[in-house]
Scaffold this active site. Structure first.
Site, PDB file in Angstrom:
ATOM      1  N   HIS A 164      -4.623  -8.533   3.725  1.00 42.50           N
ATOM      2  CA  HIS A 164      -6.037  -8.528   3.670  1.00 42.50           C
ATOM      3  C   HIS A 164      -6.860  -9.217   5.083  1.00 42.50           C
ATOM      4  O   HIS A 164      -6.094 -10.319   5.309  1.00 42.50           O
ATOM      5  CB  HIS A 164      -6.923  -9.056   2.689  1.00 42.50           C
ATOM      6  CG  HIS A 164      -6.802  -8.241   1.484  1.00 42.50           C
ATOM      7  ND1 HIS A 164      -6.836  -8.615   0.295  1.00 42.50           N
ATOM      8  CD2 HIS A 164      -6.478  -6.736   1.227  1.00 42.50           C
ATOM      9  CE1 HIS A 164      -6.792  -7.640  -0.804  1.00 42.50           C
ATOM     10  NE2 HIS A 164      -6.275  -6.380   0.111  1.00 42.50           N
ATOM     11  N   ARG A 194      -0.644  -1.784  -7.069  1.00 38.19           N
ATOM     12  CA  ARG A 194      -0.906  -2.855  -6.076  1.00 38.19           C
ATOM     13  C   ARG A 194      -1.947  -3.888  -6.659  1.00 38.19           C
ATOM     14  O   ARG A 194      -1.835  -5.192  -6.771  1.00 38.19           O
ATOM     15  CB  ARG A 194      -1.500  -2.227  -4.855  1.00 38.19           C
ATOM     16  CG  ARG A 194      -2.007  -3.375  -3.740  1.00 38.19           C
ATOM     17  CD  ARG A 194      -2.314  -2.532  -2.477  1.00 38.19           C
ATOM     18  NE  ARG A 194      -3.021  -3.083  -1.662  1.00 38.19           N
ATOM     19  CZ  ARG A 194      -2.895  -3.956  -0.633  1.00 38.19           C
ATOM     20  NH1 ARG A 194      -1.530  -4.478  -0.399  1.00 38.19           N
ATOM     21  NH2 ARG A 194      -3.578  -4.571   0.067  1.00 38.19           N
ATOM     22  N   ARG A 215       0.766  -1.229  -0.103  1.00 38.18           N
ATOM     23  CA  ARG A 215       0.126   0.104   0.013  1.00 38.18           C
ATOM     24  C   ARG A 215       1.045   1.151  -0.003  1.00 38.18           C
ATOM     25  O   ARG A 215       1.888   1.309   0.437  1.00 38.18           O
ATOM     26  CB  ARG A 215      -0.774  -0.251   1.103  1.00 38.18           C
ATOM     27  CG  ARG A 215      -1.895  -1.293   1.425  1.00 38.18           C
ATOM     28  CD  ARG A 215      -2.647  -1.016   2.589  1.00 38.18           C
ATOM     29  NE  ARG A 215      -3.673  -2.101   2.867  1.00 38.18           N
ATOM     30  CZ  ARG A 215      -3.293  -3.092   3.373  1.00 38.18           C
ATOM     31  NH1 ARG A 215      -2.387  -3.413   3.914  1.00 38.18           N
ATOM     32  NH2 ARG A 215      -4.519  -4.244   3.484  1.00 38.18           N
ATOM     33  N   HIS A 242      -2.187   2.493  -5.894  1.00 38.44           N
ATOM     34  CA  HIS A 242      -3.323   1.392  -5.536  1.00 38.44           C
ATOM     35  C   HIS A 242      -3.290   0.557  -7.030  1.00 38.44           C
ATOM     36  O   HIS A 242      -3.581  -0.596  -6.796  1.00 38.44           O
ATOM     37  CB  HIS A 242      -4.361   1.796  -5.158  1.00 38.44           C
ATOM     38  CG  HIS A 242      -5.020   0.999  -4.039  1.00 38.44           C
ATOM     39  ND1 HIS A 242      -4.414   0.535  -2.776  1.00 38.44           N
ATOM     40  CD2 HIS A 242      -6.344   0.289  -4.210  1.00 38.44           C
ATOM     41  CE1 HIS A 242      -5.222  -0.190  -2.182  1.00 38.44           C
ATOM     42  NE2 HIS A 242      -6.345  -0.575  -2.883  1.00 38.44           N
ATOM     43  N   LYS A 247      -2.346  -2.205   7.858  1.00 36.44           N
ATOM     44  CA  LYS A 247      -3.589  -1.516   8.544  1.00 36.44           C
ATOM     45  C   LYS A 247      -3.650  -2.056  10.000  1.00 36.44           C
ATOM     46  O   LYS A 247      -3.392  -3.360  10.157  1.00 36.44           O
ATOM     47  CB  LYS A 247      -4.881  -2.083   7.746  1.00 36.44           C
ATOM     48  CG  LYS A 247      -4.772  -1.232   6.349  1.00 36.44           C
ATOM     49  CD  LYS A 247      -6.295  -1.226   5.651  1.00 36.44           C
ATOM     50  CE  LYS A 247      -6.531  -0.180   4.445  1.00 36.44           C
ATOM     51  NZ  LYS A 247      -7.703  -0.362   4.085  1.00 36.44           N
ATOM     52  N   TYR A 297     -10.157  -9.917  -6.944  1.00 36.76           N
ATOM     53  CA  TYR A 297      -9.211 -10.344  -8.004  1.00 36.76           C
ATOM     54  C   TYR A 297      -9.839 -11.668  -8.691  1.00 36.76           C
ATOM     55  O   TYR A 297      -9.211 -11.684  -9.959  1.00 36.76           O
ATOM     56  CB  TYR A 297      -7.958 -10.366  -7.361  1.00 36.76           C
ATOM     57  CG  TYR A 297      -7.518  -9.163  -6.748  1.00 36.76           C
ATOM     58  CD1 TYR A 297      -7.142  -8.091  -7.616  1.00 36.76           C
ATOM     59  CD2 TYR A 297      -7.331  -9.100  -5.598  1.00 36.76           C
ATOM     60  CE1 TYR A 297      -6.635  -6.850  -7.082  1.00 36.76           C
ATOM     61  CE2 TYR A 297      -6.901  -7.445  -4.978  1.00 36.76           C
ATOM     62  CZ  TYR A 297      -6.643  -6.898  -5.828  1.00 36.76           C
ATOM     63  OH  TYR A 297      -6.472  -5.487  -5.000  1.00 36.76           O
TER      64      TYR A 297
END
Length: 300
Positions: free
Chosen positions: A254, A231, A133, A228, A157, A263
């Site tokens: 994630h 990514r 990210r 992004h 995150k 995806y």
């Protein structure tokens, strides 16, 4: 609670604060709002995209759930909030030719060993080669640079750490950048990509600007490029190459595999396009349609 118990990232906390403050400006003090007050937000959000309205409603639901759990309210008025159906859009994609054009241009510019050009090449290698990210990349500490093992330790995150692979190309680009940047004792030594002219690291906004400028020089529409998007390209191209979805989830950081599954839709869309373009029936129907259009009277 969001910070201490859920470990929400600073950007998430900031987004929740904006949504709650915006709602309070519309209906008054949120902790005292009645169900009828909360229902007025539907009209205030009418012009918003469904995804934006859904995000704001989610913030308020969690806020009122917190108040009920803490005993601050005996009722939960959030049932009056709208429930817009927000479809998750497919990520913008870059093809292999676009990626090749970006890297060709970046490598040409870095051939002269100019500091800014070598830094941009290292940033590009880590975005596309490791799927970081933007915030993870610009805030990388100098200590994260791999020495023996070809991995970076990344804080994602919610303060969650993960290890991501660093390709031989990326390691070579990083070595060139560190030689120009200097070691940990250099200005901004705490960060791998220090800011120019001030203490701290390169900003996400500046990274975005650098990539779009590179895209323009590479002959690619700048609006198609962002950190992004690179990514997304990392994830999509790995999946095309046969990567396992669980592995991809780990690499991307994630928390929920449902996020990674977007995806699979991207890859499915590519397969449908491939069938339509290459399958004999698809080609035959396309030829029939073209023939019918050519035989039609003018104006039809």
């Amino acid at each position: 609670m969001m910070a201490a118990e859920r470990g929400a990232a600073a950007n998430t906390l900031s987004a929740y604060r904006r949504d709650l403050c915006g709602a309070q400006e519309t209906i008054g003090p949120l902790a005292e709002a009645a169900r009828e007050d909360v229902a007025r937000l539907a009209a205030a959000w009418a012009a918003l995209a469904p995804s934006s309205a859904a995000r704001k409603a989610s913030a308020l639901r969690q806020f009122y759930g917190f108040l009920v759990d803490e005993g601050e309210r005996g009722d939960d008025p959030s049932a009056a909030l709208p429930r817009p159906r927000a479809r998750r859009p497919l990520p913008r994609l870059l093809g292999h030719d676009d990626i090749a054009a970006l890297f060709t241009r970046a490598e040409e510019e870095a051939a002269g060993n100019a500091r800014e050009a070598v830094r941009l090449l290292a940033l590009l290698e880590l975005l596309y080669g490791s799927g970081l990210r933007a915030t993870e990349l610009v805030s990388l500490p100098f200590s994260a640079v791999p020495r023996d093992a070809p991995f970076l330790t990344v804080t994602g995150k919610g303060g969650q750490q993960r290890m991501v692979p660093v390709s031989n190309r990326a390691r070579a680009a990083l070595s060139r950048w560190i030689a120009l940047r200097g070691g940990a004792e250099a200005v901004g030594g705490r960060f791998l990509f220090p800011s120019t002219g001030r203490d701290g690291h390169l900003t996400r906004v500046r990274l975005f600007q650098l990539l779009r400028a590179l895209a323009l020089r590479a002959g690619i529409a700048p609006e198609r490029i962002s950190p992004h998007v690179l990514r997304h390209a990392f994830a999509t191209h790995l999946l095309e190459g046969g990567a396992d979805l669980r592995v991809l989830q780990t690499l991307l950081g994630h928390a929920d595999i449902a996020t990674t599954q977007i995806y699979t839709h991207v890859d499915s869309a590519r397969l449908v396009a491939l069938v339509n373009a290459r399958h004999p029936l698809g080609q035959a129907r396309g030829a029939q349609a073209r023939a019918a259009l050519a035989a039609a009277p003018p104006g039809v």
